[in-house]
Design a protein around this motif. Structure first.
Motif, PDB file in Angstrom:
ATOM      1  N   MET A  26     124.283  86.434  21.203  1.00  0.00           N
ATOM      2  CA  MET A  26     124.337  86.305  19.754  1.00  0.00           C
ATOM      3  C   MET A  26     123.017  85.819  19.177  1.00  0.00           C
ATOM      4  N   MET A  27     122.194  85.216  20.025  1.00  0.00           N
ATOM      5  CA  MET A  27     120.869  84.730  19.632  1.00  0.00           C
ATOM      6  C   MET A  27     120.082  84.476  20.910  1.00  0.00           C
ATOM      7  N   PRO A  28     118.756  84.500  20.837  1.00  0.00           N
ATOM      8  CA  PRO A  28     117.976  84.314  22.068  1.00  0.00           C
ATOM      9  C   PRO A  28     117.820  82.872  22.517  1.00  0.00           C
ATOM     10  N   LEU A  29     117.945  81.917  21.571  1.00  0.00           N
ATOM     11  CA  LEU A  29     117.726  80.509  21.887  1.00  0.00           C
ATOM     12  C   LEU A  29     118.706  79.648  21.116  1.00  0.00           C
ATOM     13  N   ALA A  30     118.997  78.460  21.655  1.00  0.00           N
ATOM     14  CA  ALA A  30     119.844  77.499  20.944  1.00  0.00           C
ATOM     15  C   ALA A  30     119.494  76.100  21.415  1.00  0.00           C
ATOM     16  N   ASN A  31     119.680  75.127  20.522  1.00  0.00           N
ATOM     17  CA  ASN A  31     119.430  73.754  20.952  1.00  0.00           C
ATOM     18  C   ASN A  31     120.733  73.103  21.412  1.00  0.00           C
ATOM     19  N   THR A  78     121.143  78.736  30.914  1.00  0.00           N
ATOM     20  CA  THR A  78     120.202  77.732  31.393  1.00  0.00           C
ATOM     21  C   THR A  78     120.021  76.639  30.341  1.00  0.00           C
ATOM     22  N   GLY A  79     119.862  75.416  30.785  1.00  0.00           N
ATOM     23  CA  GLY A  79     119.591  74.320  29.861  1.00  0.00           C
ATOM     24  C   GLY A  79     118.712  73.285  30.525  1.00  0.00           C
ATOM     25  N   PHE A  80     118.019  72.510  29.694  1.00  0.00           N
ATOM     26  CA  PHE A  80     117.142  71.477  30.233  1.00  0.00           C
ATOM     27  C   PHE A  80     117.387  70.163  29.509  1.00  0.00           C
ATOM     28  N   ARG A  81     117.716  69.142  30.293  1.00  0.00           N
ATOM     29  CA  ARG A  81     117.796  67.774  29.778  1.00  0.00           C
ATOM     30  C   ARG A  81     116.445  67.117  30.047  1.00  0.00           C
ATOM     31  N   PRO A  82     115.615  66.924  29.017  1.00  0.00           N
ATOM     32  CA  PRO A  82     114.285  66.345  29.236  1.00  0.00           C
ATOM     33  C   PRO A  82     114.319  64.832  29.369  1.00  0.00           C
ATOM     34  N   SER A  83     113.187  64.265  29.750  1.00  0.00           N
ATOM     35  CA  SER A  83     113.032  62.817  29.754  1.00  0.00           C
ATOM     36  C   SER A  83     113.173  62.284  28.334  1.00  0.00           C
ATOM     37  N   GLY A 129     117.774  68.727  23.780  1.00  0.00           N
ATOM     38  CA  GLY A 129     117.140  69.625  24.739  1.00  0.00           C
ATOM     39  C   GLY A 129     117.393  71.084  24.433  1.00  0.00           C
ATOM     40  N   PRO A 130     116.619  71.975  25.062  1.00  0.00           N
ATOM     41  CA  PRO A 130     116.708  73.406  24.794  1.00  0.00           C
ATOM     42  C   PRO A 130     117.689  74.134  25.704  1.00  0.00           C
ATOM     43  N   MET A 131     118.184  75.277  25.222  1.00  0.00           N
ATOM     44  CA  MET A 131     119.047  76.142  26.012  1.00  0.00           C
ATOM     45  C   MET A 131     118.610  77.591  25.817  1.00  0.00           C
ATOM     46  N   GLY A 132     118.713  78.380  26.879  1.00  0.00           N
ATOM     47  CA  GLY A 132     118.362  79.792  26.831  1.00  0.00           C
ATOM     48  C   GLY A 132     119.071  80.539  27.940  1.00  0.00           C
ATOM     49  N   ARG A 133     118.707  81.798  28.117  1.00  0.00           N
ATOM     50  CA  ARG A 133     119.365  82.574  29.172  1.00  0.00           C
ATOM     51  C   ARG A 133     118.591  82.517  30.497  1.00  0.00           C
ATOM     52  N   VAL A 153     114.887  80.396  32.554  1.00  0.00           N
ATOM     53  CA  VAL A 153     113.992  79.243  32.519  1.00  0.00           C
ATOM     54  C   VAL A 153     112.850  79.451  31.530  1.00  0.00           C
ATOM     55  N   SER A 154     112.257  80.636  31.526  1.00  0.00           N
ATOM     56  CA  SER A 154     111.118  80.887  30.635  1.00  0.00           C
ATOM     57  C   SER A 154     111.525  80.774  29.177  1.00  0.00           C
ATOM     58  N   ASP A 155     112.677  81.321  28.814  1.00  0.00           N
ATOM     59  CA  ASP A 155     113.154  81.220  27.438  1.00  0.00           C
ATOM     60  C   ASP A 155     113.398  79.762  27.055  1.00  0.00           C
ATOM     61  N   THR A 156     114.067  79.046  27.937  1.00  0.00           N
ATOM     62  CA  THR A 156     114.399  77.646  27.664  1.00  0.00           C
ATOM     63  C   THR A 156     113.132  76.810  27.545  1.00  0.00           C
ATOM     64  N   TYR A 157     112.163  77.096  28.388  1.00  0.00           N
ATOM     65  CA  TYR A 157     110.897  76.366  28.338  1.00  0.00           C
ATOM     66  C   TYR A 157     110.140  76.682  27.046  1.00  0.00           C
ATOM     67  N   LEU A 158     110.256  77.907  26.557  1.00  0.00           N
ATOM     68  CA  LEU A 158     109.615  78.264  25.290  1.00  0.00           C
ATOM     69  C   LEU A 158     110.141  77.393  24.152  1.00  0.00           C
ATOM     70  N   LEU A 159     111.464  77.239  24.096  1.00  0.00           N
ATOM     71  CA  LEU A 159     112.045  76.377  23.062  1.00  0.00           C
ATOM     72  C   LEU A 159     111.646  74.921  23.281  1.00  0.00           C
ATOM     73  N   LEU A 160     111.593  74.493  24.543  1.00  0.00           N
ATOM     74  CA  LEU A 160     111.152  73.128  24.839  1.00  0.00           C
ATOM     75  C   LEU A 160     109.762  72.868  24.276  1.00  0.00           C
TER      76      LEU A 160
END
Length: 473
Positions: free
Chosen positions: A167-172, A190-195, A215-219, A221-228
């Motif tokens: 439905m969208m490429p990125l989400a928080n 994929t999701g990332f819980r940052p420090s 933290g960021p979420m995507g489909r 790692v590269s997408d999620t890191y882009l939002l990060l």
């Protein structure tokens, strides 16, 4: 033919920058996908089509005019309904804020806008993020795209379900006791819980709280890191924000796993975990452990983690929600009420003990990583469960003492102040998405991200561990 909404965020952003993809075309494609699937899934709960299309048209005009473009230029980004968005209904999943339309963006949303992201919609969440089942009195339940009778978990369940269905490429998202990691695992994203402080959070009632992070979420790692990258900022309104947060590489190249020491654990030595999930983790580990320099079943000593977590979480809920509890208890859901009532039972001696214990857990956790670079465990203790069930109350035939206990796989590391990637890792014993957590101490965000990038490459070429994709009928 690939539709614009099916593109990865990194590919879409590249095409936009090369004038090969219109932000307006991408946004319309995402809206079409929402109209097609959201009535069944209920992941997106608020969207202003007129404003969104206006933003997309401006993004397109800026591209054609040759203006400088931000990291997220022209990419629609879903915003978890805990984050206030200017001029868009922002309820926090609560009847108390059912009709709230803020006149400002919170810092996370503002940073996304500043990098050219299209603030696209609100995604569903349990009331005030309390609970790992995304349902509330305002919008109802969000369904898991892999089985509409089951939950996508929570509290970032709307974001995870929306991403899984393109439905969208990125989400928080946000994470305390697994609110970002568990939904990622349940929905195959994929999701990332940052420090703490890496992504500034300025809306908390208690600012000296390193346990809840954005933290960021995507489909992938590269997408999620882009939002990060877009979310990383220096903001003194968050006392944990630091200049160190600005030293992120522009792109992940991946770590050499043959030099990485990996520990793995089915239960972290302290968490109730379904026996089938334990077996699934070990099966998955066996497919990729040879890629690492060292692979050993081991875990930190989390000491008296459960009581420590309950007390500190209770303190934070009382601080954040006692006034609502006193004045509007009839409008609150059971999870918020339970957390406040539980927190009010503790006294100053309990809170003091919990903070001393948390310090011991923190030190034990960091000492563990003198021997290892990464710790891998399941993203969730059980397979996705029916969304009519508010929480998991029994594991392996044993009754859970609190509604949060089944989330110990996540909250144990939370109390130790980590950074954590959640990666999809094939299917579980019930043919539902299975996810893993990659855990490291706070401050190791870049190193862990490089490991996640490389491990993802290994997982995606194996049928047993590749990312699952829902088939919605």
């Amino acid at each position: 033919m690939t539709r614009p909404n099916d593109l990865s965020a990194t590919e879409a952003r590249k095409l936009i920058g090369n004038k090969q993809l219109s932000p307006l075309e991408l946004t319309k494609s995402c809206i079409d996908q929402i109209e097609r699937y959201n009535p069944s899934i209920n992941a997106v709960v608020a969207i202003n089509h007129e404003d969104v299309l206006k933003e997309a048209k401006k993004a397109e005009d800026d591209v054609m005019a040759g203006k400088e473009l931000g990291l997220l230029h022209g990419l629609p980004v879903g915003i978890k309904d805990l984050n206030p968005v200017k001029d868009l209904r922002s309820t926090s999943g609560s009847k108390l804020f059912e009709n709230r339309i803020p006149d400002y963006d919170d810092s996370v949303v503002a940073d996304i806008r500043a990098e050219g992201g299209i603030v696209f919609c609100k995604t569903n969440t349990p009331e005030f993020g309390a609970g790992a089942n995304t349902k509330n009195k305002v919008y109802g339940a969000t369904c898991n795209p892999f089985d509409l009778t089951k939950t996508p978990a929570g509290s970032s369940g709307g974001s995870a379900a929306a991403l899984a269905t393109n439905m969208m490429p990125l989400a928080n998202g946000s994470d305390y006791g697994g609110s970002l990691r568990t939904p990622a695992g349940y929905c195959g994203v994929t999701g990332f819980r940052p420090s703490p402080g890496l992504v500034p959070a300025t809306e908390a009632s208690v600012s000296l709280n390193p346990f809840s992070v954005q933290g960021p979420m995507g489909r992938d790692v590269s997408d999620t890191y882009l939002l990060l990258q877009a979310q990383v900022n220096l903001n003194r309104a968050d006392p944990f924000s630091s200049l160190n947060s600005l030293s992120m590489p522009d792109e992940l190249i991946g770590a050499d796993l043959s030099g990485v020491k990996m520990a793995y654990s089915p239960d972290l030595g302290c968490a109730p975990v379904d026996n089938n999930i334990k077996a699934t983790l070990l099966e998955k580990i066996n497919t990729f452990k040879s890629n690492f320099l060292l692979s050993k079943e081991d875990h930190p000593d989390f000491l008296d983690i459960h009581e420590c977590f309950e007390i500190i979480r209770g303190f934070n809920f009382v601080a954040s929600h006692k006034e609502k509890f006193d004045l509007h208890k009839d409008l609150l859901g059971p999870n918020v009420i339970d957390n406040v009532e539980r927190g009010l039972k503790y006294n100053l001696a309990d809170v003091s003990w919990a903070h001393v214990m948390q310090t011991k857990i923190y030190k034990s956790f960091r000492n563990f990583f003198n021997e290892y670079d990464v710790l891998i465990c399941p993203a969730a203790a059980v397979s996705p469960y029916p969304h009519e069930q508010l929480f998991v109350d029994t594991i392996n035939g044993k009754k859970m003492p609190t509604y949060m206990r089944w989330l110990a796989l996540s909250y144990a590391s939370t109390m130790a102040i980590p950074c954590v990637w959640a990666l999809p890792c094939g299917l579980d014993h019930k043919k539902m998405p299975f996810g893993i957590q990659l855990i490291a101490p706070a401050g190791k965000d870049v190193q862990l991200s490089e490991i996640a990038k490389s491990l993802e490459s290994v997982l995606m070429v194996n049928q047993l561990t590749k990312r699952p994709v829902p088939e919605i009928k």
